[in-house]
Enzyme design. Structure first.
Site, PDB file in Angstrom:
ATOM      1  N   HIS A 431       0.813  -1.217   0.000  1.00 53.89           N
ATOM      2  CA  HIS A 431       0.000   0.000   0.000  1.00 53.89           C
ATOM      3  C   HIS A 431       0.849   1.271   0.000  1.00 53.89           C
ATOM      4  CE1 HIS A 431      -3.510   2.497   0.500  1.00 53.89           C
ATOM      5  NE2 HIS A 431      -4.302   1.450   0.633  1.00 53.89           N
ATOM      6  N   ARG A 432       2.124   1.164   0.340  1.00 55.63           N
ATOM      7  CA  ARG A 432       3.003   2.331   0.262  1.00 55.63           C
ATOM      8  C   ARG A 432       3.250   2.736  -1.186  1.00 55.63           C
ATOM      9  NH1 ARG A 432       8.014  -0.219   3.349  1.00 55.63           N
ATOM     10  NH2 ARG A 432       7.514  -1.723   1.696  1.00 55.63           N
TER      11      ARG A 432
END
Length: 458
Positions: A431-432
């Protein structure tokens, strides 16, 4: 003077290896480029290449020895003119410690007197070549000798190609077989760019430890004596456990799932296999659904380039090629060979390449450049009848696609109930690097290629 042969680091993460086999015996003459030993890592069996000439005077670590630490002395080469029989087995070398100068007595005076600070002089670090592991006493035995695999060196020598002018595409700029083939086809090798000076490594903050679980002995006490068999972990299983634990601790996973209809793909696959030309009495290729999944994911990554990335603390690495890893189960663990630049390869190329790499993976004959790196990966459990699952991201990837079984399901088409062959897929994203909307966009692009597979042929 004698030259020590050290246990080589055959990959950036290697700490120990097994000395599987010596291909030379004591007293044998060695030439530069000779393969002198085979080393087993947790993933593959690699060759050790000599870079110096002389006589193999001593074998310090016998073949079959497990868990030999990187840079440990495994043998000794006697240089030209030296008596090989007179060479003694070396003791483990240790860097000399800096001695603080003895402080002399100082008479008391009104002013405060500070003792001089001792300056510790660090000993020169012996250099070790990545391929041979030969200790050169602080000097490179090869000077500016290019970093290339043993196979690439042999191919370059046969073709008369100067390795110094070949740009490597393998891990850390290593020259591999395909670079030599490209140099042959191009007629002249590309000049390798000067490497930028490497920055000093920055110490990473230690990850917060998880709550300690029960110890080995505490766990064993939960079971009746004699009710289990204790099987020690091998190197591969330890590596898998370490990497996947790190992945779940450090990567914030996010999951998106959708269903893909396979009927058009299955029809096209059957037609392509039926039209395959024969080679030596056998079809030149036999496509699988997984081959088409690999191609579809690669094309989706090309169509959504913002998802073809890797996360680092300092920057996002946006890749120019879609290199798709494919999880392959092998005895004792798992390995992920990589189909490089898969979006530009034909389905037959992908199919034949995967069959070759899967066979060599099971025999632990893959080279590091064939399973390290990559920009995404596919994990397919459909052959086991698994409907859907979520895979763990394998760094440095930012995504991995989990593929379930194709099965006939009831679907609604035009307001009418119908039957279609449906496959569920789940995309795990870091998700980064790839947030939910971007992951959904990538998965929609993948679905488009699966449900309209003719687009993969143009």
């Amino acid at each position: 003077m004698p030259v020590n042969i050290l246990m080589p680091a055959l990959s950036p993460t290697m700490e120990k290896g097994n000395l599987a086999k010596w291909l030379k015996k004591e007293g044998d003459a060695i030439k530069s480029g000779d393969i002198i030993a085979e080393i087993e890592t947790d993933k593959a069996t690699m060759e050790v290449e000599a870079v110096d000439e002389g006589i193999l005077a001593k074998i310090v670590v016998p073949e079959g020895t497990a868990d030999v630490a990187v840079n440990e002395i495994i043998g000794v080469i006697a240089a030209e003119g030296e008596d090989a029989k007179a060479v003694s087995t070396p003791a483990k070398a240790e860097a000399p410690k800096a001695e603080a100068p003895k402080a002399e007595p100082v008479k008391a005076e009104p002013a405060k007197v500070e003792a001089p600070k001792a300056e510790a002089k660090s000993a020169p670090t012996p250099q070790v070549t990545a391929e041979s592991g030969i200790n050169t006493g602080g000097k490179s035995v090869s000077g500016d000798r290019p970093f290339a695999s043993p196979l690439a060196r042999r191919l370059a020598k046969d073709a008369g190609i100067d390795l110094a002018r070949v740009q490597g595409s393998g891990p850390h700029g290593r020259i591999v077989e395909k670079d030599i083939e490209a140099a042959k086809q191009g007629g002249a090798a590309k000049a390798a760019p000067a490497s930028a000076p490497s920055a000093a490594p920055t110490a990473k903050p230690a990850a917060a430890p998880l709550a300690a679980g029960p110890s080995d002995e505490q766990t064993k006490k939960l079971f009746a004596p004699g009710s289990y068999e204790e099987i020690p972990h091998d190197g591969m299983r330890k590596t898998i456990a370490r990497r996947l634990t790190e992945a779940k601790q450090t990567i914030p996973h996010f999951y998106v799932t959708l269903d893909c209809e396979l009927d058009a793909l299955l029809k096209l696959r059957a037609e392509l296999n039926a039209a395959a030309p024969e080679k030596d009495g056998k079809p030149a290729y036999k496509l699988s659904v997984n081959d088409m999944v690999i191609k579809a994911l690669a094309l989706a990554l090309r169509a959504v380039p913002d998802a073809n990335v890797s996360w680092t603390d300092g920057a996002m690495l946006k890749h120019k090629h879609a290199d798709v890893g494919v999880a392959v189960s092998i005895p004792g663990g798992l390995i992920t060979p990589i189909v490089r630049d898969a979006c530009h390869k034909t389905l037959s190329q992908i199919s034949n390449e995967m069959k070759d790499m899967a066979a060599r993976a099971k025999a632990r004959k893959l080279k590091p450049e064939e399973y390290q790196g990559g920009t995404s990966a596919v994990s397919n459990l459909g052959m086991f009848g698994i409907k859907d699952f979520a895979a763990v991201i394998n760094p440095p990837h930012a995504t991995i696609l989990a593929v379930g079984a194709g099965e006939q399901r009831a679907v609604v088409k035009g307001g009418q109930l119908a039957v279609a062959t449906v496959m569920s897929v789940t995309l795990s994203t870091d998700h980064r690097a790839v947030d939910g909307a971007l992951g959904a966009e990538l998965l929609q692009a993948f679905k488009g290629y699966i449900e309209k597979p003719m687009a993969m042929l143009v």
